[in-house]
Design an enzyme around this catalytic site. Structure first.
Site, PDB file in Angstrom:
ATOM      1  N   LYS A  54       0.093  -7.637  13.068  1.00 17.92           N
ATOM      2  CA  LYS A  54      -0.903  -6.685  12.567  1.00 17.92           C
ATOM      3  C   LYS A  54      -2.202  -6.933  13.333  1.00 17.92           C
ATOM      4  O   LYS A  54      -2.706  -8.061  13.358  1.00 17.92           O
ATOM      5  CB  LYS A  54      -1.110  -6.851  11.062  1.00 17.92           C
ATOM      6  CG  LYS A  54      -1.989  -5.753  10.446  1.00 17.92           C
ATOM      7  CD  LYS A  54      -2.036  -5.837   8.929  1.00 17.92           C
ATOM      8  CE  LYS A  54      -2.888  -4.718   8.336  1.00 17.92           C
ATOM      9  NZ  LYS A  54      -2.947  -4.780   6.844  1.00 17.92           N
ATOM     10  N   GLU A  81      -2.160 -28.949  29.151  1.00 17.14           N
ATOM     11  CA  GLU A  81      -3.329 -29.837  28.961  1.00 17.14           C
ATOM     12  C   GLU A  81      -3.050 -30.905  27.910  1.00 17.14           C
ATOM     13  O   GLU A  81      -3.873 -31.782  27.673  1.00 17.14           O
ATOM     14  CB  GLU A  81      -4.550 -29.006  28.532  1.00 17.14           C
ATOM     15  CG  GLU A  81      -5.043 -28.045  29.599  1.00 17.14           C
ATOM     16  CD  GLU A  81      -6.343 -27.374  29.186  1.00 17.14           C
ATOM     17  OE1 GLU A  81      -6.300 -26.168  28.885  1.00 17.14           O
ATOM     18  OE2 GLU A  81      -7.382 -28.063  29.133  1.00 17.14           O
ATOM     19  N   TYR A 119      -8.080   1.157  -4.065  1.00 24.22           N
ATOM     20  CA  TYR A 119      -6.705   1.417  -4.493  1.00 24.22           C
ATOM     21  C   TYR A 119      -6.048   0.095  -4.858  1.00 24.22           C
ATOM     22  O   TYR A 119      -6.549  -0.982  -4.519  1.00 24.22           O
ATOM     23  CB  TYR A 119      -5.896   2.124  -3.401  1.00 24.22           C
ATOM     24  CG  TYR A 119      -5.535   1.263  -2.220  1.00 24.22           C
ATOM     25  CD1 TYR A 119      -6.347   1.245  -1.079  1.00 24.22           C
ATOM     26  CD2 TYR A 119      -4.403   0.447  -2.219  1.00 24.22           C
ATOM     27  CE1 TYR A 119      -6.031   0.444   0.003  1.00 24.22           C
ATOM     28  CE2 TYR A 119      -4.081  -0.360  -1.135  1.00 24.22           C
ATOM     29  CZ  TYR A 119      -4.902  -0.362  -0.035  1.00 24.22           C
ATOM     30  OH  TYR A 119      -4.602  -1.168   1.040  1.00 24.22           O
ATOM     31  N   SER A 122       1.282  -7.277  -0.628  1.00 27.87           N
ATOM     32  CA  SER A 122       1.992  -8.329   0.115  1.00 27.87           C
ATOM     33  C   SER A 122       1.115  -9.546   0.414  1.00 27.87           C
ATOM     34  O   SER A 122       1.618 -10.552   0.905  1.00 27.87           O
ATOM     35  CB  SER A 122       2.595  -7.777   1.400  1.00 27.87           C
ATOM     36  OG  SER A 122       1.631  -7.636   2.412  1.00 27.87           O
ATOM     37  N   THR A 155       0.830  -1.217   0.000  1.00 27.54           N
ATOM     38  CA  THR A 155       0.000   0.000   0.000  1.00 27.54           C
ATOM     39  C   THR A 155       0.854   1.252   0.000  1.00 27.54           C
ATOM     40  O   THR A 155       0.494   2.269  -0.570  1.00 27.54           O
ATOM     41  CB  THR A 155      -0.926  -0.007   1.224  1.00 27.54           C
ATOM     42  OG1 THR A 155      -1.906  -1.006   1.023  1.00 27.54           O
ATOM     43  CG2 THR A 155      -1.611   1.325   1.438  1.00 27.54           C
ATOM     44  N   THR A 183       1.610  -4.350   4.266  1.00 25.69           N
ATOM     45  CA  THR A 183       1.469  -4.610   5.712  1.00 25.69           C
ATOM     46  C   THR A 183       0.850  -5.973   5.997  1.00 25.69           C
ATOM     47  O   THR A 183       0.995  -6.495   7.097  1.00 25.69           O
ATOM     48  CB  THR A 183       0.576  -3.526   6.356  1.00 25.69           C
ATOM     49  OG1 THR A 183      -0.722  -3.574   5.732  1.00 25.69           O
ATOM     50  CG2 THR A 183       1.185  -2.152   6.215  1.00 25.69           C
ATOM     51  N   ASP A 184       0.166  -6.575   5.015  1.00 27.64           N
ATOM     52  CA  ASP A 184      -0.554  -7.832   5.298  1.00 27.64           C
ATOM     53  C   ASP A 184       0.383  -8.959   5.719  1.00 27.64           C
ATOM     54  O   ASP A 184       0.034  -9.755   6.579  1.00 27.64           O
ATOM     55  CB  ASP A 184      -1.365  -8.279   4.064  1.00 27.64           C
ATOM     56  CG  ASP A 184      -2.582  -7.408   3.835  1.00 27.64           C
ATOM     57  OD1 ASP A 184      -3.272  -7.605   2.819  1.00 27.64           O
ATOM     58  OD2 ASP A 184      -2.833  -6.508   4.668  1.00 27.64           O
TER      59      ASP A 184
HETATM   60  N1  DAS Z   1      -2.830  -5.367   0.769  1.00 26.70           N
HETATM   61  C1  DAS Z   1      -1.936  -4.750   1.694  1.00 26.70           C
HETATM   62  C2  DAS Z   1      -0.535  -5.251   1.416  1.00 26.70           C
HETATM   63  O1  DAS Z   1       0.006  -5.040   0.316  1.00 26.70           O
HETATM   64  C3  DAS Z   1      -1.893  -3.295   1.629  1.00 26.70           C
HETATM   65  C4  DAS Z   1      -0.959  -2.756   2.656  1.00 26.70           C
HETATM   66  O2  DAS Z   1       0.251  -2.681   2.415  1.00 26.70           O
HETATM   67  O3  DAS Z   1      -1.454  -2.417   3.730  1.00 26.70           O
HETATM   68  O4  DAS Z   1      -0.007  -5.850   2.324  1.00 26.70           O
END
Ligand code: DAS
Length: 340
Positions: A177, A296, A38, A71, A25, A104-105
């Site tokens: 995340k 457990e 986007y 990602s 992103t 970020t994913d």
């Molecule tokens: N889809 C997410 C990624 O590319 C967008 C982001 O970077 O937050 O990980």
């Protein structure tokens, strides 16, 4: 004593930072599909660096485009390319620090993979963004600046892989995340960030961790050993375990209930899988706390491994690397999980 003019003939050279761009992103561009639509990976690393005023006063920058993907499409092949390129930068002293721009994913998985396969000698700061590059509230430029600041700082030497989001610096073993859309989308439950990026300084809250054991060898080929994650839920049966084994899994990570628990029928199937040579790691779907041995579940009798503080997706990365490095015995696997 009158102050002498700054030595303009030989100013201190700027730290050398190489930016490795992979997409995400942070490199996203709006799409007319909706008011918030986007596409990740629409802008190059060079364009990202050029969009941040003053970055070239923090470091002497070089930019390389390793990939340009969202990602959720991050791949083992890109992991190997990143690890090999950074290893060469370290071995040939091509830079003082490295920045990776990333979606970020799966950022936490890439950061952890690199944490396991690289020496800690030079800082490798990963960063991303929760808003695309052309959004009015784009967070990428500030995150990129903070990541360059961290990678360029002498205080970051010896700290290895870091994640820089906002003004926080995180340990790749603990970061996760935790929000689908918030700009503050990352946390390290229980431990918090390991440092902070201020406008003019970098602060770490504790000394760099003691030198870790040698990094795991970077696999030379893909695919890496297949490791499935099985998410536990009330009333589940053993089908997901059976299917994973039938699909050739060499490892199974249980995203278990509570302290890495699962219905007895599932534990029985996991027991059967270990007897078929499949490595089994008990992690948890619970966002904080550790999974302990023999609470457990009788791990000793079953040959299971307890994931400790690693979430399922990171336990999977570690298990893949251990298996590709020939570590398969439960006791050896447990030692590696305990040392991470
Ligand atoms: N889809 C997410 C990624 O590319 C967008 C982001 O970077 O937050 O990980």
């Amino acid at each position: 004593m009158a102050k002498t003019a700054p030595d303009v003939l030989s100013p201190e050279p700027l730290p050398r930072v190489i930016v490795l761009a992979t997409g995400g992103t942070i490199a996203g561009r709006a799409d007319p599909r909706s008011a918030v639509g986007y596409n990740a990976g629409g802008v190059t690393g060079e364009q990202l660096v050029a969009s941040v005023p003053g970055l070239d006063r923090l470091a002497a920058l070089d930019v390389e485009q390793i990939a340009n993907v969202a990602s959720q499409d991050m791949s083992e092949a890109i992991w190997l390319a990143l690890a090999a390129r950074i290893r060469r930068i370290i071995d040939w002293d091509e830079a003082d620090g490295i920045v990776i721009t990333h979606g970020t994913d799966t950022l936490e998985e890439t950061a952890f993979f690199l944490h396991l396969t690289l020496p800690a000698s030079k800082p490798v700061a990963l960063t991303g963004a929760m808003r695309p590059s052309d959004a009015p509230d784009a967070d990428g430029p500030a995150n990129l600046r903070a990541a360059v600041q961290a990678a360029a700082s002498p205080q970051s030497q010896g700290r290895g892989v870091l994640v820089v989001m906002g003004s926080d610096i995180y340990d790749p073993r603990r970061i996760v995340k935790t929000h689908t859309t918030a700009v503050q989308a990352f946390e390290s439950p229980e431990t918090g960030p390991v440092g902070a990026v201020d406008p003019a300084t970098i602060r770490y809250f504790a000394p760099a961790p003691a030198a870790r054991r040698a990094p795991l060898a970077i696999p030379q080929t893909v695919p890496l050993p297949r490791v499935a994650i099985v998410y536990a839920y009330a009333g589940m049966d053993a089908a997901p375990i059976t299917h994973a084994v039938q699909n050739g899994a060499r490892g199974i990570v249980l995203a278990g209930l509570g302290n890495g628990n699962a219905p007895q029928v599932v534990l029985t199937a996991l027991n059967r899988a270990t007897r078929q040579g499949v490595a089994v790691v008990r992690a948890t779907r619970v966002p904080a706390g550790e999974v302990n041995r023999n609470v457990e579940v009788d791990d000793d009798a079953s040959g299971f491994v307890a994931a400790g503080g690693l979430n399922p997706q990171k336990a999977r990365v570690l298990l893949q690397l251990l298996l590709s490095n020939g570590v398969t015995a439960p006791a050896a696997l447990q030692r590696a999980f305990d040392e991470v």
